[in-house]
Write a protein that holds these residues in place. Structure first.
Motif, PDB file in Angstrom:
ATOM      1  N   LEU A  36       0.838  -1.186   0.000  1.00  0.00           N
ATOM      2  CA  LEU A  36       0.000   0.000   0.000  1.00  0.00           C
ATOM      3  C   LEU A  36       0.883   1.249   0.000  1.00  0.00           C
ATOM      4  O   LEU A  36       2.114   1.148   0.042  1.00  0.00           O
ATOM      5  CB  LEU A  36      -0.971   0.014   1.174  1.00  0.00           C
ATOM      6  CG  LEU A  36      -0.438  -0.098   2.604  1.00  0.00           C
ATOM      7  CD1 LEU A  36      -1.464   0.522   3.572  1.00  0.00           C
ATOM      8  CD2 LEU A  36      -0.231  -1.558   3.009  1.00  0.00           C
ATOM      9  N   HIS A  49      -6.935  -3.151   2.503  1.00  0.00           N
ATOM     10  CA  HIS A  49      -5.768  -4.000   2.272  1.00  0.00           C
ATOM     11  C   HIS A  49      -5.672  -5.097   3.330  1.00  0.00           C
ATOM     12  O   HIS A  49      -5.344  -6.244   3.009  1.00  0.00           O
ATOM     13  CB  HIS A  49      -4.493  -3.153   2.275  1.00  0.00           C
ATOM     14  CG  HIS A  49      -4.272  -2.402   1.000  1.00  0.00           C
ATOM     15  ND1 HIS A  49      -3.720  -2.984  -0.122  1.00  0.00           N
ATOM     16  CD2 HIS A  49      -4.541  -1.116   0.660  1.00  0.00           C
ATOM     17  CE1 HIS A  49      -3.646  -2.089  -1.093  1.00  0.00           C
ATOM     18  NE2 HIS A  49      -4.145  -0.949  -0.650  1.00  0.00           N
ATOM     19  N   THR A 210      -7.515  -0.719  -5.917  1.00  0.00           N
ATOM     20  CA  THR A 210      -7.768   0.427  -6.802  1.00  0.00           C
ATOM     21  C   THR A 210      -8.818   0.065  -7.842  1.00  0.00           C
ATOM     22  O   THR A 210      -9.647   0.908  -8.223  1.00  0.00           O
ATOM     23  CB  THR A 210      -6.465   0.876  -7.482  1.00  0.00           C
ATOM     24  OG1 THR A 210      -5.470   1.097  -6.471  1.00  0.00           O
ATOM     25  CG2 THR A 210      -6.663   2.156  -8.280  1.00  0.00           C
ATOM     26  N   THR A 246      -2.197   0.154  -6.865  1.00  0.00           N
ATOM     27  CA  THR A 246      -2.173   0.962  -5.654  1.00  0.00           C
ATOM     28  C   THR A 246      -1.173   2.105  -5.746  1.00  0.00           C
ATOM     29  O   THR A 246      -1.481   3.242  -5.390  1.00  0.00           O
ATOM     30  CB  THR A 246      -1.840   0.078  -4.439  1.00  0.00           C
ATOM     31  OG1 THR A 246      -2.952  -0.778  -4.166  1.00  0.00           O
ATOM     32  CG2 THR A 246      -1.547   0.917  -3.199  1.00  0.00           C
ATOM     33  N   GLU A 249      -1.923   4.085  -9.524  1.00  0.00           N
ATOM     34  CA  GLU A 249      -3.296   4.549  -9.707  1.00  0.00           C
ATOM     35  C   GLU A 249      -3.802   4.283 -11.120  1.00  0.00           C
ATOM     36  O   GLU A 249      -3.875   3.122 -11.517  1.00  0.00           O
ATOM     37  CB  GLU A 249      -3.413   5.997  -9.217  1.00  0.00           C
ATOM     38  CG  GLU A 249      -3.019   6.076  -7.735  1.00  0.00           C
ATOM     39  CD  GLU A 249      -3.096   7.414  -7.090  1.00  0.00           C
ATOM     40  OE1 GLU A 249      -3.093   8.452  -7.792  1.00  0.00           O
ATOM     41  OE2 GLU A 249      -3.143   7.451  -5.841  1.00  0.00           O
TER      42      GLU A 249
END
Length: 292
Positions: A36, A49, A210, A246, A249
């Motif tokens: 993350l 997560h 995401t 993550t 993006e």
């Protein structure tokens, strides 16, 4: 390497961090993990997560030693100890623990928890403006443990090597049937008109954090979301293509290289849907950051 590493709550520099060589996470990849990032120096979407890590642990019959609350505290402590001026990349790994030199998990003692905090290498804006090339990997995703993030990552390592040798940003892995699965560390999407298409779990793809947000945003924007089975030949008729992860993006894909040569996606430029989704995601961060 700048940053810090926490091993069972003991925070040290990367050079001083130690894990026993008889840990089955080291010997057999018998572990689960999550990666993350921070936003404004706060672990982003931590609970989502952690819940996925719980599912991964159940898949390999591994009991996580720390609760969500304790894990969050230890991650925050490591981020604070790192004291980075940039945003952070965080990897949480839970191993099976020390055991005999054989694969029997019954010989293992208590699990080890490793939290690695390093500076996040954010992509230059030109990547989002111009898009990236990807390559179709010769390595395949299989349905077994497809939705678990475990330490058995040799296919990922070799697919990453293929991408690097091809000069590609990312590699796309196919299923044994030749269908699109996902990227090395990303989910993949095709856009046709107002339709956003992405491989379903039946295509051995991981349910990305995401990915979930992007699909929700797509629905809010009035786009039709289709999760299903996609063949690489469909890239030829796609209006746009992009990937999500993550740490990166929403990234436009403008060219796909494969065994039969290169395929430019549409006009070879990031499309309006991808650009709109990236903008919406960046704005949504202000809301999502409040979750934990």
């Amino acid at each position: 390497m700048s940053g810090v590493i926490s091993v069972n709550g003991n925070i040290t520099s990367a050079e001083d961090a130690k894990i026993p060589v008889l840990d089955h996470g080291f010997l057999f990849g018998d572990s689960v993990y999550e990666t993350l990032r921070t936003h404004r120096h706060k672990p982003f979407l931590f609970t989502r997560h952690f819940m996925r890590m719980e599912r991964s642990a159940r898949s390999i019959v591994l009991e996580l030693p720390w609760s969500r609350e304790k894990t969050f505290r230890e991650v925050r402590r490591a981020v604070d100890a790192a004291g980075l001026s940039s945003e952070s990349r965080i990897r949480i790994t839970v191993t099976r623990g020390v055991g005999e030199v054989g694969p029997d998990p019954g010989t293992c003692e208590s699990p080890n928890v490793v939290v690695i905090v390093t500076p996040l290498s954010e992509l230059p804006e030109t990547i989002y403006e111009n898009g990236v090339d990807v390559v179709i990997s010769s390595f395949q995703r299989t349905i077994h443990l497809a939705d678990a993030k475990t330490g058995n990552l040799i296919r990922t390592v070799l697919a990453q090597r293929e991408a690097r040798l091809a000069g590609a940003f990312e590699a796309i892995l196919l299923t044994p049937e030749g269908l699109i699965s996902d990227g090395i560390t990303s989910n993949v999407y095709l856009v046709k008109g107002r339709k956003v298409m992405t491989p379903s779990r039946e295509a051995c793809s991981l349910e990305g954090i995401t990915r979930g947000t992007v699909l929700e945003l797509s629905g809010r924007m009035g786009l039709e979301v289709v999760e299903g089975l996609l063949h690489p030949a469909e890239i030829e008729s796609a209006d746009e293509m992009f990937l999500t992860s993550t740490t990166r993006e929403v990234v436009p894909i403008v060219r796909v290289n494969g065994p039969a040569g290169g395929q430019i996606v549409a006009n070879g430029k990031p499309g309006p849907v991808t650009r709109a989704l990236r903008k919406a995601y960046v704005q949504e961060v202000d809301v999502l950051i409040q979750e934990d």
